[in-house]
Design a protein around this motif. Structure first.
Motif, PDB file in Angstrom:
ATOM      1  N   ARG A 289      -0.564 -17.872  34.180  1.00 34.49           N
ATOM      2  CA  ARG A 289       0.443 -18.881  33.373  1.00 34.49           C
ATOM      3  C   ARG A 289       1.682 -18.187  33.758  1.00 34.49           C
ATOM      4  NH1 ARG A 289       1.800 -19.529  27.930  1.00 34.49           N
ATOM      5  NH2 ARG A 289       0.580 -17.561  27.582  1.00 34.49           N
TER       6      ARG A 289
ATOM      7  N   TYR B 200       0.033 -12.700  31.831  1.00 30.79           N
ATOM      8  CA  TYR B 200       0.920 -13.899  32.265  1.00 30.79           C
ATOM      9  C   TYR B 200       2.461 -13.310  32.513  1.00 30.79           C
ATOM     10  CZ  TYR B 200       3.237 -14.259  27.631  1.00 30.79           C
ATOM     11  OH  TYR B 200       3.544 -13.892  26.284  1.00 30.79           O
TER      12      TYR B 200
ATOM     13  N   SER C 203      -1.035 -11.750  26.658  1.00 35.19           N
ATOM     14  CA  SER C 203      -1.128 -12.529  25.377  1.00 35.19           C
ATOM     15  C   SER C 203      -2.258 -11.881  24.417  1.00 35.19           C
ATOM     16  CB  SER C 203      -1.754 -13.965  25.888  1.00 35.19           C
ATOM     17  OG  SER C 203      -2.769 -13.760  26.522  1.00 35.19           O
TER      18      SER C 203
ATOM     19  N   ALA D 210       6.262 -13.854  32.359  1.00 33.06           N
ATOM     20  CA  ALA D 210       7.050 -14.468  31.186  1.00 33.06           C
ATOM     21  C   ALA D 210       8.426 -14.475  31.807  1.00 33.06           C
ATOM     22  CB  ALA D 210       7.289 -13.600  29.794  1.00 33.06           C
TER      23      ALA D 210
ATOM     24  N   GLN E  63       3.410  -9.885  31.046  1.00 35.92           N
ATOM     25  CA  GLN E  63       3.003  -9.543  29.562  1.00 35.92           C
ATOM     26  C   GLN E  63       1.635  -9.912  29.367  1.00 35.92           C
ATOM     27  OE1 GLN E  63       6.162 -11.098  26.965  1.00 35.92           O
ATOM     28  NE2 GLN E  63       7.564  -9.837  27.973  1.00 35.92           N
TER      29      GLN E  63
ATOM     30  N   SER F 200       5.678 -18.469  31.853  1.00 32.21           N
ATOM     31  CA  SER F 200       6.046 -19.143  30.709  1.00 32.21           C
ATOM     32  C   SER F 200       7.373 -18.866  30.477  1.00 32.21           C
ATOM     33  CB  SER F 200       4.995 -18.803  29.467  1.00 32.21           C
ATOM     34  OG  SER F 200       5.309 -17.531  29.153  1.00 32.21           O
TER      35      SER F 200
ATOM     36  N   ALA G 227       9.976 -18.907  27.021  1.00 31.20           N
ATOM     37  CA  ALA G 227       9.859 -18.961  25.463  1.00 31.20           C
ATOM     38  C   ALA G 227       8.593 -19.412  25.043  1.00 31.20           C
ATOM     39  CB  ALA G 227      10.937 -19.957  25.288  1.00 31.20           C
ATOM     40  N   GLY G 228       7.491 -19.113  25.709  1.00 34.37           N
ATOM     41  CA  GLY G 228       6.262 -19.387  25.196  1.00 34.37           C
ATOM     42  C   GLY G 228       5.929 -20.656  25.781  1.00 34.37           C
ATOM     43  N   VAL G 229       6.597 -21.487  26.473  1.00 32.01           N
ATOM     44  CA  VAL G 229       6.217 -22.658  26.984  1.00 32.01           C
ATOM     45  C   VAL G 229       5.812 -22.546  28.269  1.00 32.01           C
ATOM     46  CG1 VAL G 229       6.799 -25.038  27.499  1.00 32.01           C
ATOM     47  CG2 VAL G 229       7.679 -23.869  25.260  1.00 32.01           C
ATOM     48  N   THR G 230       4.517 -23.075  28.869  1.00 32.91           N
ATOM     49  CA  THR G 230       4.166 -22.943  30.202  1.00 32.91           C
ATOM     50  C   THR G 230       5.028 -23.835  31.084  1.00 32.91           C
ATOM     51  OG1 THR G 230       1.961 -22.662  29.504  1.00 32.91           O
ATOM     52  CG2 THR G 230       2.147 -23.408  31.935  1.00 32.91           C
TER      53      THR G 230
ATOM     54  N   SER H 247      12.553 -14.745  31.224  1.00 34.51           N
ATOM     55  CA  SER H 247      13.726 -14.839  30.361  1.00 34.51           C
ATOM     56  C   SER H 247      14.878 -15.286  31.318  1.00 34.51           C
ATOM     57  CB  SER H 247      13.837 -13.903  29.414  1.00 34.51           C
ATOM     58  OG  SER H 247      13.978 -12.707  30.101  1.00 34.51           O
TER      59      SER H 247
END
Lengths: 152, 259, 231
Positions: free
Chosen positions: A57, A111, A104, A113, A102, A59, A61-64, A115
């Motif tokens: 994944r 996955y 999960s 991440a 990071q 992502s 902000a936590g959204v894929t 930013s």
């Protein structure tokens, strides 16, 4: 009359099969028209993937917002080159975005991440994210901590 | 010396029988008449091979899914990750158990019946008399049965998997209290359509070909006595099961070996 | 005619070209079937009928459909015409009332009569009967014997009948051939055969238990077998 009911039964049987296939496609494997949607490729180099795998994944902000589409070794720098497919509708990733690997949960999947930064330019197809953070290597960390070298 | 001679003879016989069955398969594959009449024959056989196998497939699928849900939950709950039970049930069924168990049940239910039926037609000279009437039994009897089996198997396997996943949900969600959203979303994030579902279907297509081929060939090639029929029926189930399990390993190694 | 296992059925299969002769030729109406390709062979076979020992009715079709089968396979006749033909053939064998029965519901004699109706469905020029009388009760046998002769004369057929029921076969045959040991041992009209002097023919025609065809399976000396040392 007999022949007709046989035909009907076979028809129902085939419909059941098709229905099961559609069920497997949509409900089980989560195949949606969304996942086939347009995307653009972004690259990032990491020193250590720490178990990131294909189709992992991506992502924000936590959204894929995408998935890992290829992993290869960059021979010159001896680092891992990760190719990510980012959905086209997320077209405002800034050029100075940070990609980090990071986990999960404590033991879950790895996955990527992302930013975003504050740059005014956005990443486009074929661009590379230069600012990356490798996976947090739990074993190294514990090893370092145990030998008293960790900066706490 | 005697041993070498016997080994040689056995392997020659094996090669000859393989060649005969290969030619037989080709003639069965291309023998289906693409006419309204041929289609009617196909539908009639689909009914006997596919529809009549449906009950055993659905019931077995339901129970195997329920067992998987129960076992998966009891293992995963120790690690606090019982939400992953959906993922486990679905992957197990779609990749392995769906195609394999369906093929095994198919060999027992439909394959043995095919062999016995064709064998009986041979023993009672129905095939010969058809030939004497100027009708090719390969076109009239064998080809529709082959195609019906070949088409039915993937459909049955897909139905088996779907019912099994439903059964797993019954146990883990409705009974053991796994959150339903987690059941599905974990499943969706780990099951790949191309990688898992399609590969599972490819497996069942291969199994369908092999099981039906073995069944009709054993029926067509048997010694036309009641003893011959019973031997051939047993052979069908044994050969089909062994081929399915062996091929399953081979296909799994090719499809999922790199992951 | 000939004793069991002498190759009578094999001979019929050779005529129908279900088996290929390893040497020699089979000519039917001047045509060598083994030289034909698959399609021509099947067309040639449409002109032959064969009645198998077991009847060989298709177990998943009704009596009516069994007889309609060759008609549907070889002709493009409309359904009502096929129906008429099937009923005519069934009437000829006296089973018009049994048209909706399944083969499993028929007695042995009826099965053969239906098979006979099916064999004549396409009005063939040649009919081969493989042991039509084997295992039949006297009444069924009588019916069959009469039917075969009647159909032969009425339809102008050539009939080849393979049997080892001497009395019945002789009662309707024009020409008899007895085969044994892989060759013809006697041929002629029934009357000629009855007065044939060959011991083999005599044994067969009169049904004697011992003669040139021995009662005993080849074995060692009886005395030695009983009194000798058992190994």
């Amino acid at each position: 009359m007999y022949q007709r009911s046989v035909e009907l039964a076979v028809g129902v049987f085939m419909l059941l099969g098709m229905g099961a296939l559609i069920f497997l496609a949509l409900q089980v494997s989560g195949l949606t028209t969304d996942s086939q949607k347009e995307s653009y490729r972004v690259y990032a180099q990491f020193d250590d993937l720490g178990g990131l795998s294909l189709r992992g994944r991506v992502s924000l902000a936590g959204v894929t917002v995408g998935k890992v589409s290829a992993i290869s070794l960059d021979k010159k720098s001896y680092s891992a080159l990760v190719e990510m497919e980012i959905y086209s509708d997320v077209d405002n990733l800034t050029a100075d975005s940070v990609a980090s690997i990071q986990t999960s949960g404590l033991l879950g999947d790895k996955y990527v991440a992302i930013s975003v930064g504050a740059d005014e330019e956005y990443l486009t197809d074929g661009d590379t994210i230069f600012d990356t953070q490798s996976a947090l290597n739990l074993e190294k960390l514990i090893g370092a901590f145990a030998s008293g070298q960790a900066k706490l | 010396m005697e041993f070498i001679r016997r080994t040689g003879r056995t392997s020659m016989e094996f090669a000859a029988s393989l060649g005969r069955s290969g030619v037989f398969l080709l003639r069965a594959v291309f023998g289906l008449a693409l006419s309204l009449n041929g289609l009617k024959l196909l539908v009639a056989q689909m009914y006997r091979i596919g529809v009549l196998s449906l009950i055993i497939i659905v019931v077995s699928g339901l129970f195997i899914g329920m067992v998987l849900g129960l076992q998966g939950y009891s293992i995963l709950v120790d690690y606090g990750s019982e939400q992953a039970v959906g993922q486990m049930v679905a992957l197990t069924l779609v990749r392995e158990l769906g195609p394999v168990v369906t093929a095994l049940l198919f060999a027992g239910r439909a394959g043995s019946a095919l062999t016995a039926e064709i064998g009986l037609m041979k023993a009672t000279e129905q095939l010969s008399s058809m030939e004497m009437m100027g009708v090719d039994p390969l076109r009239r009897v064998i080809a529709p049965r082959f195609w019906a089996g070949f088409i039915s198997m993937p459909l049955l396997a897909v139905i088996f998997s779907a019912v099994g996943i439903f059964g797993g949900m019954l146990v883990s969600v409705d009974w053991l209290g796994v959150f339903e959203g987690a059941y599905w979303s974990n499943m969706q994030s780990s099951v790949e359509f191309e990688g898992d579902v399609v590969n599972g279907i490819v497996k069942s297509v291969v199994f369908g070909l092999v099981c039906t081929w073995i069944a009709i060939y054993q029926g067509y090639d048997l010694v036309p006595t009641s003893q011959g029929i019973s031997i051939a029926t047993t052979k069908t189930v044994v050969y089909s099961s062994l081929s399915v399990l062996g091929l399953d390993f081979l296909l799994t190694a090719v499809m999922f070996g790199s992951i | 005619m000939g004793p069991s296992g002498i190759g009578k059925t094999t001979l019929l299969k050779l005529i129908g070209n279900q088996l290929k002769a390893s040497s020699g030729r089979v000519l039917i109406g001047g045509q060598d079937l083994s030289k034909l390709n698959r399609k021509e062979l099947f067309e040639a076979r449409a002109k032959m009928g064969m009645l198998f020992q077991s009847g060989a009715l298709f177990s998943d079709l009704s009596v009516f459909e069994n007889i309609a089968f060759p008609l549907r396979a070889h002709t493009a006749l409309p359904n009502d015409m096929i129906r008429d033909i099937v009923l005519m053939k069934l009437h000829a064998v006296g089973l018009r009332g049994a048209r909706d029965l399944m083969p499993s519901e028929l007695s042995g004699g009826m099965t053969r009569r239906v098979a006979l109706a099916r064999a004549i469905a396409l009005d063939p020029k040649l009919i081969m009967y493989d042991e039509p009388f084997a295992g039949q009760d006297p009444i069924a046998m009588g019916v069959l014997v009469q039917l075969i002769r009647l159909l032969n004369d009425a339809l102008g057929l050539t009939s080849i009948l393979v049997s080892h029921d001497i009395a019945e076969a002789m009662s309707i045959a024009d020409h008899c051939i007895i085969i044994a040991d892989g060759r013809v041992i006697g041929a002629g009209s029934p009357a000629e055969l009855k007065s044939h002097e060959s011991p083999l023919v005599k044994q067969f025609v009169n049904g004697l238990p011992d003669g040139p065809v021995p009662f005993h399976f080849p074995a060692g000396e009886y005395r030695n077998d009983l009194l000798g040392d058992t190994p």
